[in-house]
Motif scaffolding. Structure first.
Motif, PDB file in Angstrom:
ATOM      1  N   SER A 278       0.783  -1.240   0.083  1.00 41.64           N
ATOM      2  CA  SER A 278       0.189  -0.098  -0.033  1.00 41.64           C
ATOM      3  C   SER A 278       0.771   1.361   0.106  1.00 41.64           C
ATOM      4  O   SER A 278       0.428   2.348  -0.544  1.00 41.64           O
ATOM      5  CB  SER A 278      -0.977   0.019   1.244  1.00 41.64           C
ATOM      6  OG  SER A 278      -0.352  -0.071   2.492  1.00 41.64           O
ATOM      7  N   SER A 279       2.114   1.229   0.613  1.00 37.46           N
ATOM      8  CA  SER A 279       2.855   2.385   0.440  1.00 37.46           C
ATOM      9  C   SER A 279       3.339   2.719  -0.858  1.00 37.46           C
ATOM     10  O   SER A 279       3.771   3.797  -1.213  1.00 37.46           O
ATOM     11  CB  SER A 279       3.965   2.143   1.421  1.00 37.46           C
ATOM     12  OG  SER A 279       4.978   1.048   0.835  1.00 37.46           O
ATOM     13  N   LEU A 287      -6.927  -1.321  -1.827  1.00 41.45           N
ATOM     14  CA  LEU A 287      -5.783  -2.316  -1.847  1.00 41.45           C
ATOM     15  C   LEU A 287      -5.703  -2.824  -0.413  1.00 41.45           C
ATOM     16  O   LEU A 287      -5.063  -3.960  -0.382  1.00 41.45           O
ATOM     17  CB  LEU A 287      -4.459  -1.421  -2.232  1.00 41.45           C
ATOM     18  CG  LEU A 287      -4.617  -0.984  -3.681  1.00 41.45           C
ATOM     19  CD1 LEU A 287      -3.432  -0.130  -3.784  1.00 41.45           C
ATOM     20  CD2 LEU A 287      -4.574  -2.292  -4.596  1.00 41.45           C
ATOM     21  N   TRP A 288      -6.150  -2.089   0.517  1.00 39.55           N
ATOM     22  CA  TRP A 288      -5.920  -2.403   1.913  1.00 39.55           C
ATOM     23  C   TRP A 288      -6.410  -3.914   2.200  1.00 39.55           C
ATOM     24  O   TRP A 288      -6.438  -4.632   2.748  1.00 39.55           O
ATOM     25  CB  TRP A 288      -6.375  -1.560   2.903  1.00 39.55           C
ATOM     26  CG  TRP A 288      -5.783  -0.255   3.103  1.00 39.55           C
ATOM     27  CD1 TRP A 288      -4.377  -0.083   2.473  1.00 39.55           C
ATOM     28  CD2 TRP A 288      -6.185   0.725   3.584  1.00 39.55           C
ATOM     29  NE1 TRP A 288      -4.154   1.450   2.559  1.00 39.55           N
ATOM     30  CE2 TRP A 288      -4.988   1.910   3.643  1.00 39.55           C
ATOM     31  CE3 TRP A 288      -7.263   1.228   4.470  1.00 39.55           C
ATOM     32  CZ2 TRP A 288      -5.184   3.045   4.082  1.00 39.55           C
ATOM     33  CZ3 TRP A 288      -7.312   2.608   4.788  1.00 39.55           C
ATOM     34  CH2 TRP A 288      -6.259   3.646   4.737  1.00 39.55           C
ATOM     35  N   VAL A 289      -7.737  -4.094   1.479  1.00 43.24           N
ATOM     36  CA  VAL A 289      -8.655  -5.169   1.833  1.00 43.24           C
ATOM     37  C   VAL A 289      -7.934  -6.515   0.919  1.00 43.24           C
ATOM     38  O   VAL A 289      -8.550  -7.639   1.396  1.00 43.24           O
ATOM     39  CB  VAL A 289     -10.221  -4.928   1.444  1.00 43.24           C
ATOM     40  CG1 VAL A 289     -10.683  -3.977   2.139  1.00 43.24           C
ATOM     41  CG2 VAL A 289     -10.125  -4.506  -0.150  1.00 43.24           C
ATOM     42  N   VAL A 290      -7.220  -6.208   0.003  1.00 40.22           N
ATOM     43  CA  VAL A 290      -6.680  -7.591  -0.675  1.00 40.22           C
ATOM     44  C   VAL A 290      -6.043  -8.620   0.311  1.00 40.22           C
ATOM     45  O   VAL A 290      -6.288  -9.734   0.354  1.00 40.22           O
ATOM     46  CB  VAL A 290      -5.921  -7.019  -1.877  1.00 40.22           C
ATOM     47  CG1 VAL A 290      -5.220  -8.340  -2.474  1.00 40.22           C
ATOM     48  CG2 VAL A 290      -6.567  -6.112  -2.783  1.00 40.22           C
ATOM     49  N   PHE A 661       2.308  13.531  -1.314  1.00 41.46           N
ATOM     50  CA  PHE A 661       2.306  11.681  -1.746  1.00 41.46           C
ATOM     51  C   PHE A 661       2.648  11.122  -0.718  1.00 41.46           C
ATOM     52  O   PHE A 661       3.274  11.645   0.195  1.00 41.46           O
ATOM     53  CB  PHE A 661       3.333  11.816  -2.682  1.00 41.46           C
ATOM     54  CG  PHE A 661       2.901  12.160  -4.089  1.00 41.46           C
ATOM     55  CD1 PHE A 661       2.501  11.345  -5.178  1.00 41.46           C
ATOM     56  CD2 PHE A 661       3.133  13.565  -4.467  1.00 41.46           C
ATOM     57  CE1 PHE A 661       2.082  11.810  -6.530  1.00 41.46           C
ATOM     58  CE2 PHE A 661       2.643  13.833  -5.921  1.00 41.46           C
ATOM     59  CZ  PHE A 661       2.281  13.041  -6.695  1.00 41.46           C
ATOM     60  N   SER A 662       1.866  10.034  -0.639  1.00 42.30           N
ATOM     61  CA  SER A 662       2.360   8.965   0.401  1.00 42.30           C
ATOM     62  C   SER A 662       2.681   7.595  -0.391  1.00 42.30           C
ATOM     63  O   SER A 662       1.903   6.958  -0.987  1.00 42.30           O
ATOM     64  CB  SER A 662       1.228   8.532   1.230  1.00 42.30           C
ATOM     65  OG  SER A 662       1.326   7.522   2.076  1.00 42.30           O
ATOM     66  N   GLY A 663       4.184   7.458  -0.434  1.00 48.20           N
ATOM     67  CA  GLY A 663       4.465   6.443  -1.348  1.00 48.20           C
ATOM     68  C   GLY A 663       4.319   6.876  -2.779  1.00 48.20           C
ATOM     69  O   GLY A 663       4.721   7.810  -3.342  1.00 48.20           O
ATOM     70  N   ASP A 664       3.595   6.194  -3.653  1.00 39.79           N
ATOM     71  CA  ASP A 664       3.183   6.700  -4.928  1.00 39.79           C
ATOM     72  C   ASP A 664       1.925   7.085  -5.344  1.00 39.79           C
ATOM     73  O   ASP A 664       1.490   7.187  -6.245  1.00 39.79           O
ATOM     74  CB  ASP A 664       3.640   5.482  -5.843  1.00 39.79           C
ATOM     75  CG  ASP A 664       3.587   5.941  -7.310  1.00 39.79           C
ATOM     76  OD1 ASP A 664       4.136   6.762  -7.723  1.00 39.79           O
ATOM     77  OD2 ASP A 664       2.788   5.096  -8.342  1.00 39.79           O
TER      78      ASP A 664
END
Length: 779
Positions: A278-279, A287-290, A661-664
């Motif tokens: 997620s980062s 994406l968190w739930v995957v 931004f947080s990561g990408d």
């Protein structure tokens, strides 16, 4: 045999042996007439379990999304929320265990029904107004808000799975001897809820609407719970007294700890892989739930009909896939998509091994609540270690490889050609037996493997220390030799896990380039390193995403590169205003401070940065000099940019740049209708709003176009690819949008490379409680 003393439900002491009797799978087939008579009982218990589990896991991404506008869109929001939910789940399982032990199946439903009805009093779910997170690390604040908003109803739902299974075991249904099918039914409901959230609920419903629907679902669950109680009361009238609990199977603490250990590893690994992916993709529930969905999917399969088959297949897959995964930390994979699939596949196989071995070790119904309580203890320990302890202990996401190595240690003997059952054998888990196996494991083969793995790992680190591309490729090939040696030669889980752990440790702890600064905060891992292959260029990474560069030698020394190159869209926009009078410019997001380089004498530039570590990086001239050398009057406010802008009451800005931004990923709460309304209120009448929307995975242009149309703004977009020569100089492709109340104020209508944006098409208008990320996925 060691024994421990326990208490029955009526308080009588019970002698417990070191082993626990497993669930009886050899019962005779149920009578057909009795089976038909009990279909109603199965239906109501299955429905209640399914609905409660669906609500339990639907509320998790819902509440996490409600928190995003307040917490800056960090992936840590989800990890912190996961720890909270696991802790409450533990409390719920403990409530079920203790209340059933003390009150018995006939009296406990009265308490269960009362608690469930009380949960209705705090609905619908909503974040309390006026609650603002503190600056710095708001982890404790996040836990308090979660407790105030969803703590009680989540606690009620968390008690349901073990309670209903114990109730069902007390009925006269033919399947009452093995109620674990209800656990699988609950996990199906959980999985469907997690998938329904990003695919259906998030695109079609606002968070407020979904909260009201969740309230209706909770009321439905209460009705089903009361129906289950009616079934229990019907059976209780036929059985005037509860079954004697003194006849429960013996249970040792070694068995309890084994259950907790098997549960802790996949729990911690889930949060580790969640932070990793997620980062670098997007801090959104999609994406968190995957990983959580895969986690639940392994529970469903593990508690199905053939857990031993699932363990065997998963063990082979894990042992095979972990080799390329280990090499990916050396740069083996250049494809983000393939790497993502590999990380998730390895996690799924590891979780299946752990959960499958748990299923094979599950007890009979008399120890059912003990089993679930220790599963919950393990889940909390693993989750808390990954989400709360690891950020304090590690400056990078080391908990991911640590839990990965722990998962390899859980591989059964059959994965290495050994004989025997895949279910744990309690008689071989004592300390003495473990020491004996360790002494016996020292063989010539083990020594050869250890030498090969350690030698290749050290050689790989030494080779890639030069930082050149050729050295990295060579280092990866050398590391592959060590990984393959571990795969082919090791004959035990401990040896295989140790071998892979050595390669991972040296590859992660000794980076290819010299690290000048590294820090891990609530908002991510920040690292500044010297790129030796490019003259010692300073590079800022968040996760694996480049957030800034600065050459320290050569003709470009001290000039911005990456997305902020003078020939890029943002550089050309600043050049258009070179002759303007001094301006007030606000910038949400600091990074390396590259935009400060464009400040002129007399300009006032205010940066809004949520992370203290980033402020330190940008203001330290030994790392980056953009802020230090800026001609403008530069100041930095620490906190979430949107919240800080809402609190400001001073002079309005001539320009506002959104570059957070947080990561990408761009935090979603900065691209909503409410956010743009705030930006316009903080801008002068002729002010300009500039938004950076570069992203490898999602195309945010339709969202920004829809926002511009909703606020009647003239919007222009520019995409600027980098030529090979420019890329060698550090320039990266970037996409920027300029918006203003009129085309003349935007100032780029007649400039090359800028294109007028349309109304955004069919993409819905993003708000704080409604967004649709799937529609933006690049295909």
């Amino acid at each position: 045999m060691l024994t421990v003393t326990e208490e029955s439900d009526d308080g009588a002491p019970v002698a417990a042996a070191a082993a626990v009797a497993p669930v009886d799978r050899s019962m005779p087939p149920p009578d057909p007439v009795a089976a038909r008579a009990g279909r109603g009982t199965v239906a109501v218990f299955t429905a209640a379990t399914f609905v409660s589990a669906s609500l339990l896991f639907l509320v998790q991404p819902l509440v996490a999304k409600m928190l995003l506008p307040l917490l800056g869109g960090s992936a840590a929001v989800w990890n912190t929320a996961s720890v909270f939910f696991q802790a409450v789940l533990l409390a719920g399982y403990a409530f079920s265990h203790l209340s059933l032990r003390r009150l018995g199946v006939r009296r406990q439903p009265w308490l269960q029904a009362a608690v469930a009805l009380v949960g209705l009093a705090v609905l619908p779910i909503a974040i309390p107004s006026g609650w603002v997170p503190p600056a710095g690390a708001p982890g404790l604040w996040t836990l308090l808000v979660l407790g105030a908003t969803v703590g009680l109803p989540f606690f009620v739902l968390s008690t349901v799975s073990p309670t209903l299974q114990r109730w069902f075991a007390a009925t006269d249904h033919p399947s009452a001897h093995d109620p674990y099918f209800l656990y699988a039914a609950g996990n199906v409901g959980s999985l469907l809820s997690l998938l329904a959230y990003p695919l259906v609920a998030e695109p079609l419903l606002s968070s407020g609407d979904l909260s009201h629907l969740w309230t209706i679902g909770y009321a439905t669950f209460v009705v089903l719970l009361l129906a289950c109680w009616a079934q229990v009361r019907r059976t209780a009238r036929r059985q005037p007294t509860d079954a004697p609990e003194a006849e429960r199977s013996p249970l040792s603490w070694a068995t309890r700890l084994r259950w907790a250990g098997f549960a802790a590893v996949p729990s911690g690994l889930m949060l580790g892989v969640t932070r990793h992916i997620s980062s670098d993709v997007a801090a959104m529930p999609l994406l968190w739930v995957v990983p959580l969905a895969l986690y639940l999917g392994t529970f469903i399969v593990a508690f199905g009909r053939r857990p031993e088959r699932a363990v065997a297949v998963a063990s082979r897959a894990l042992k095979l896939l972990v080799v390329p995964l280990t090499l990916s930390f050396f740069g083996f994979l250049s494809s983000i998509e393939v790497g993502l699939a590999l990380h998730l596949s390895v996690f799924s196989a590891a979780a299946m091994v752990a959960h499958g071995r748990l299923s094979l070790d599950r007890p009979g119904t008399d120890r059912l609540t003990d089993f679930y309580l220790m599963l919950s203890v393990g889940g909390v320990v693993g989750g808390a270690t990954a989400a709360l302890l690891a950020p304090v202990l590690f400056s990078s996401v080391l908990e991911y490889p640590v839990f990965l190595v722990a998962a390899l240690a859980l591989l059964p003997r059959s994965a290495f050609g050994g004989a025997g059952p895949t279910a744990p054998d309690a008689t071989t888990h004592g300390v003495g037996a473990m020491l004996a196996r360790a002494r016996g494991a020292i063989s010539p083969r083990v020594l050869v493997v250890a030498a090969a793995v350690l030698g290749t790992a050290v050689a790989s680190v030494a080779i890639r220390s030069s930082g050149t591309q050729e050295a990295l490729v060579t280092a990866m090939l050398v590391a592959a030799v060590g990984a393959m040696a571990a795969f082919v030669l090791t004959r035990s889980a401990a040896g295989f896990a140790t071998s892979i752990g050595v390669i991972l440790a040296l590859g992660l702890l000794v980076p290819a380039n010299a690290t000048r600064y590294q820090s891990r905060t609530f908002y991510g891992v920040h690292r500044v390193y010297e790129d030796q292959a490019n003259g010692g260029r300073h590079v800022l990474l968040n996760g694996s995403t480049v957030h800034g560069m600065e050459d320290v030698t050569g003709p470009q020394a001290g000039q911005p590169t990456t997305y902020y190159h003078p020939t890029g869209p943002i550089g050309r926009w600043f050049a258009l205003h070179r002759a303007d009078p001094p301006r007030r410019i606000g910038v949400v997001g600091l990074g390396s401070g590259a935009l400060a380089w464009y400040g002129r004498a007399g300009d006032r530039m205010r940066f809004y940065e949520i992370d203290d570590a980033v402020v330190h990086i940008a203001q330290d001239p030994d790392l980056f000099t953009f802020v230090d050398r800026s001609k403008a009057d530069v100041d930095v406010e620490v906190g979430d940019g949107r919240l800080l802008l809402a609190e400001e009451a001073g002079p309005k800005a001539d320009a506002l740049v959104i570059d957070a931004f947080s990561g990408d990923s761009i935090p979603a709460h900065l691209l909503t209708d409410e956010a743009v309304g705030l930006y316009l209120r903080r801008l002068d009448e002729h002010g300009t709003l500039v938004v950076h929307i570069s992203n490898r995975f999602f195309d945010f242009r339709p969202v920004v176009a829809k926002l511009a149309a909703a606020h009647d703004l003239a919007a222009y977009v520019a995409f600027d690819p980098a030529t090979p020569e420019q890329a060698a100089q550090g320039k990266l492709a970037s996409t920027w949008v300029v918006m203003a109340r009129t085309a003349a104020d935007a100032g780029v209508a007649d400039q090359p490379g800028w294109t007028r944006m349309d109304g955004g098409g069919s993409v819905p208008l993003w708000t704080d409680d409604r967004s649709d990320l799937l529609r933006l996925l690049r295909r």
